[in-house]
Design an enzyme around this catalytic site. Structure first.
Site, mmCIF file in Angstrom:
data_model
loop_
_atom_site.group_PDB
_atom_site.id
_atom_site.type_symbol
_atom_site.label_atom_id
_atom_site.label_comp_id
_atom_site.label_asym_id
_atom_site.label_seq_id
_atom_site.Cartn_x
_atom_site.Cartn_y
_atom_site.Cartn_z
ATOM 1 N N CYS A 447 0.829 -1.206 0.000
ATOM 2 C CA CYS A 447 0.000 0.000 0.000
ATOM 3 C C CYS A 447 0.863 1.255 0.000
ATOM 4 O O CYS A 447 0.441 2.303 -0.498
ATOM 5 C CB CYS A 447 -0.943 -0.005 1.200
ATOM 6 S SG CYS A 447 -0.122 -0.231 2.789
ATOM 7 N N HIS A 773 -1.372 0.937 7.483
ATOM 8 C CA HIS A 773 -1.858 0.952 6.104
ATOM 9 C C HIS A 773 -1.757 2.370 5.562
ATOM 10 O O HIS A 773 -1.913 3.346 6.301
ATOM 11 C CB HIS A 773 -3.317 0.477 6.075
ATOM 12 C CG HIS A 773 -3.927 0.452 4.712
ATOM 13 N ND1 HIS A 773 -3.493 -0.402 3.727
ATOM 14 C CD2 HIS A 773 -4.936 1.185 4.165
ATOM 15 C CE1 HIS A 773 -4.216 -0.207 2.636
ATOM 16 N NE2 HIS A 773 -5.091 0.755 2.877
#
Length: 841
Positions: A447, A773
């Site tokens: 990510c 994330h």
């Protein structure tokens, strides 16, 4: 008497009259009768029992048969042994008839031979695939007379054929009473297997093998799938056999992945079968066995295919317990992608409302479990504010599990795919986003790369695509191809696997979370050096390449000057450095922004420091460490000092709604951090400066100032500090307000402060740099004629932005519409989600 009975049953008299006459016939049963009379009476009673058109006639036949058989057992034995072979074998009442008859001959010498015949007959009937009602009658007979159960090797065949029979059971009725009757028939039928397994455990494994063959076979075209009634069989398998059975199945090379997938999916369907036990335990054990042999593709397919169906069963109390256990395992084990959890998000509010309204212990337990499970997955898959906010709003008043409890649950059942290509298989791509934008597949904690690529694409897609002769620029060519796919692909998401291989730094460990800022700097540096070397080869000199500059330098390149003034001799040394981004530390609590200032640009003495005296890395490290030392700033004595604060256009507090009665928020803002970056740092104590004029270590003042602003300004907030207790980099969660537009003071007297518009924000969700994330908010940036204007030295203007400009949220494969309000409020609603890297243009 037989003629009288026949005449009575055929007469038009009322039922009451007939019942009176039947009682008189039954009352005559104890009287002596010759053999012929007995045989005739047994024959009439048997016909009524087996072939009677009404329940009344069948009941009369049964009562008469029982009465005369009781008083004339020898004659009945003869009739029963001879008459069964020719009368009523196809009647559904045959097993009730046998049950009555066997009661009177069980002690006779001929019973053994009769039971042997019945064993064969029972097996034959089961092989003909009788319906559930007839199977229930067989079960009743075998339960009362176990001697009728096939013996020897026929027991295994009987169990296997019984499973094949149950496979065909289908409930064709709609009424509640009929459904209950169907369930009772199935329960009695599967109970026959339990009886056999108890007496002969050697039949269990062959039976389970047959069961697996049934549920793992693809349905023929137009054919029906195996009945969920097979769920009633599994509950009788001893749990102590589970480990061995699962190990044999998962290690059997004759069982293909497709068969295993079909079998597990069909077992999931069994969760809707009421009153059964241990179904969830067997499914979970089988999935764990599949995970142990690294066949993760099966688990991915099963989870994404069946999780919504399992979730829907939580609305029904009768099957809720097993469904909740199964759902918990599916969600907690599927941790390589948030997709399974995200499939359920639209349905969770409806379930929470339904459970809250249902006043039962089952509902309260399920609600508590679901809330705990939801918090665990929000913790694990942080970084989806647009998806999570409605759910959080609904459960905000319910108990929240502590972090240790959530980590404990997440550690229990997690499995992960072993190959990168299996990660992309996790994503069941829906139609392309309504935004028209294309997402990027997460290839295993990538990510950080996906967010950077989307931010660069939204900022510089036209510039990168306009670059020619990329045959000599492999990384830039790779980026061009990736941008072309992002621009023109009709897929909802594409896999950037080739770009990952080409761009990943050598010290990054594949599959682990990395710092997106570190990756961005490395990527821009690689692209810059690649193009610079290409220019040198084609033009033959370094001067030519430096004169024209690379695309990265034109877009992201600026300059800054570091000045250090000796507080003893007032000598000022100066060093100019290239600027690609500003790394902004958060100021200490006692820092006052209004005390920021910059050394006069016209000092009496300027000494240029060569590269060997003050390296860029040292300069930057000293700047970054300054807030940690928490030193008190001293005001210099030089008269040429002036205050140059960073300006913001518009009210940055508008992004966060404030009540008129509330106090104004005093949280930090990006301008505060830039002012702190530009404020002087005192070099004292162990960090004294070596003054060349004084030839000794002296107290000094260091100031950094921007002398040439880049077209795209990258700001990185230094949110990670090293914790000596945990020996890990922990995150600073302070909220920092982000302005849409800001002005940066440029130390060139002929120019006004540079005005920058916010283009994108990369957000980090999590508590440390090693986990969490990344996702990206971005809006379209019109690159225009940047290259042309850059070559002519013209100032690049941009349209004044507004909060209503369309923003997008890029979160791996998911792309959705967003707004500047969402960008500004993300940390308010999700404290772990903080802005990390910002692109201003």
């Amino acid at each position: 008497m037989d003629k009288i009975l026949e005449a009575v049953m055929m007469s038009p008299h009322s039922r009451a009259v007939k019942e009176g006459m039947v009682r008189r016939v039954i009352g005559s049963a104890p009287q002596p009768l010759d053999r012929a009379q007995c045989m005739a009476m047994f024959d009439v009673a048997t016909k009524l029992f087996l072939l009677g058109e009404s329940q009344f006639k069948q009941d009369v036949g049964r009562e008469v048969l029982e009465a005369f058989a009781q008083h004339h057992q020898q004659d009945f034995e003869e009739f029963f042994n001879e008459g069964y072979a020719s009368l009523g074998k196809r009647s559904p009442q045959i097993f009730d008839y046998l049950q009555v008859g066997l009661r009177y001959i069980i002690e006779s010498p001929s019973s053994e031979e009769l039971f042997h015949l019945l064993q064969i007959e029972v097996l034959r009937i089961v092989c003909e695939r009788p319906g559930p009602e007839l199977c229930a009658r067989i079960a009743k007979l075998l339960n009362q007379y176990p001697q009728c159960v096939p013996s020897g090797n026929l027991q295994t065949v009987f169990c296997q054929q019984l499973i094949q029979t149950i496979r065909l059971f289908q409930c064709q009725c709609d009424g509640d009473d009929d459904i209950v009757a169907f369930l009772e028939h199935v329960t009695k039928t599967s109970g026959m297997l339990q009886s056999v397994w108890r007496t002969n455990m050697a039949t269990i494994l062959p039976s389970l093998k047959e069961l697996f063959i049934v549920i793992s076979s693809p349905a023929a075209e137009g054919g029906s799938v195996p009945s969920n009634a097979l769920a009633s069989v599994v509950q009788y398998v001893p749990l102590e056999l589970m480990e061995g059975v699962v190990r044999n199945l998962t290690n059997d090379k004759n069982i293909s992945d497709a068969q295993m997938l079909i079998a597990i999916c069909r077992m999931m369907d069994w969760l809707s079968w009421p009153f059964t036990k241990n179904i969830d335990k067997w499914i979970i054990a089988l999935m764990k066995g599949v995970a142990a042999v690294k066949k993760c593709a099966i688990l991915i397919e099963v989870t994404l295919t069946k999780i919504e169906e399992v979730f829907s069963k939580l609305f029904y109390p009768i099957v809720r317990e097993g469904a909740l256990s199964m759902l918990s395992y599916l969600l907690l084990s599927f941790q390589q992608s948030p997709e399974a959890f995200h499939l359920l998000l639209p349905q969770i509010p409806q379930l929470i409302s339904a459970l809250s309204a249902e006043e039962s212990d089952s509902a309260r337990h399920c609600l508590a479990q679901m809330v705990e499970l939801t918090h665990c997955l929000l913790f694990r898959f942080s970084g989806f504010p647009d998806l999570y906010q409605p759910v959080l709003e609904l459960i905000k008043d319910l108990p929240v599990p502590n972090e240790e409890r959530m980590k404990q649950l997440l550690r229990q059942s997690a499995w992960a795919p072993q190959k990168t290509e299996q990660v992309s298989f996790c994503h069941r791509l829906a139609p392309k986003s309504q935004t028209g934008k294309t997402g990027l597949v997460n290839l295993g904690n990538t990510c950080y790369m996906n967010s950077v690529i989307q931010a660069l694409f939204m900022a510089s897609e036209r510039a990168v695509m306009s670059l020619k002769n990329c045959d000599l620029l492999p990384l830039m060519g790779n980026l061009q191809r990736l941008f072309a796919f992002l621009e023109h692909s009709q897929r909802p998401a594409i896999s950037p696997d080739s770009f990952l291989v080409a761009s990943i730094p050598a010290w990054f460990t594949p599959g682990t979370q990395q710092d997106c800022s570190e990756y961005l700097k490395y990527l821009l540096d690689r692209l810059h050096e690649e193009e610079k070397r290409s220019h040198q080869k084609t033009r033959g000199s370094l001067a030519g390449s430096e004169e024209n500059g690379t695309l990265i330098k034109k877009m992201f390149g600026g300059k800054m000057v570091t000045r250090i003034r000796c507080l003893r001799c007032q000598n000022i040394s100066r060093r100019e450095e290239a600027l690609t981004d500003l790394s902004l530390a958060l100021p200490p609590p006692d820092h006052s922004p209004e005390r920021s200032f910059i050394i006069s640009p016209s000092p009496p003495v300027v000494e240029v420091i060569g590269p060997s005296s003050l390296s860029p890395s040292k300069t930057q490290s000293q700047t970054l460490l300054s807030p940690k030392r928490n030193k008190k700033l001293e005001k210099p004595e030089e008269h040429g000092v002036r205050v140059v604060p960073v300006e913001t256009i518009g009210d940055i507090d508008k992004a966060v709604p404030l009540d008129s009665n509330e106090e104004v928020d005093t949280s930090l803002s990006v301008p505060d951090l830039i002012n702190f970056f530009l404020s002087p740092e005192m070099l004292t104590g162990e960090n004294k400066y070596h003054c060349q004029r004084c030839s000794s270590l002296q107290n000094a003042e260091k100031v950094v100032e921007v002398t040439e602003g880049p077209h795209y300004l990258i700001l990185t907030l230094l949110r990670f500090s090293f914790d000596v207790v945990t020996m890990r980099r922990k995150k600073i969660l302070d909220n920092v307000s982000i302005p849409l537009v800001l002005k940066i003071p440029i130390r060139v007297t002929s120019k006004d402060p540079a005005t920058y518009d916010l283009g994108s924000v990369v957000v980090h969700s999590g508590l440390s740099s090693e986990s969490g994330h990344y996702y990206c908010y971005a809006r379209e940036c019109d690159y225009g004629n940047l290259e042309k204007q850059s070559n002519t030295g013209a100032h690049i203007s941009s349209q004044q932005p507004t909060a209503e400009n369309q923003w997008f949220l890029f979160n791996d494969t998911r792309v959705s519409f967003s707004s500047f309000e969402s960008v500004s409020n993300v940390t308010t609603y999700f404290p772990k989600d903080t802005a990390y890297v910002m692109f201003y243009r």
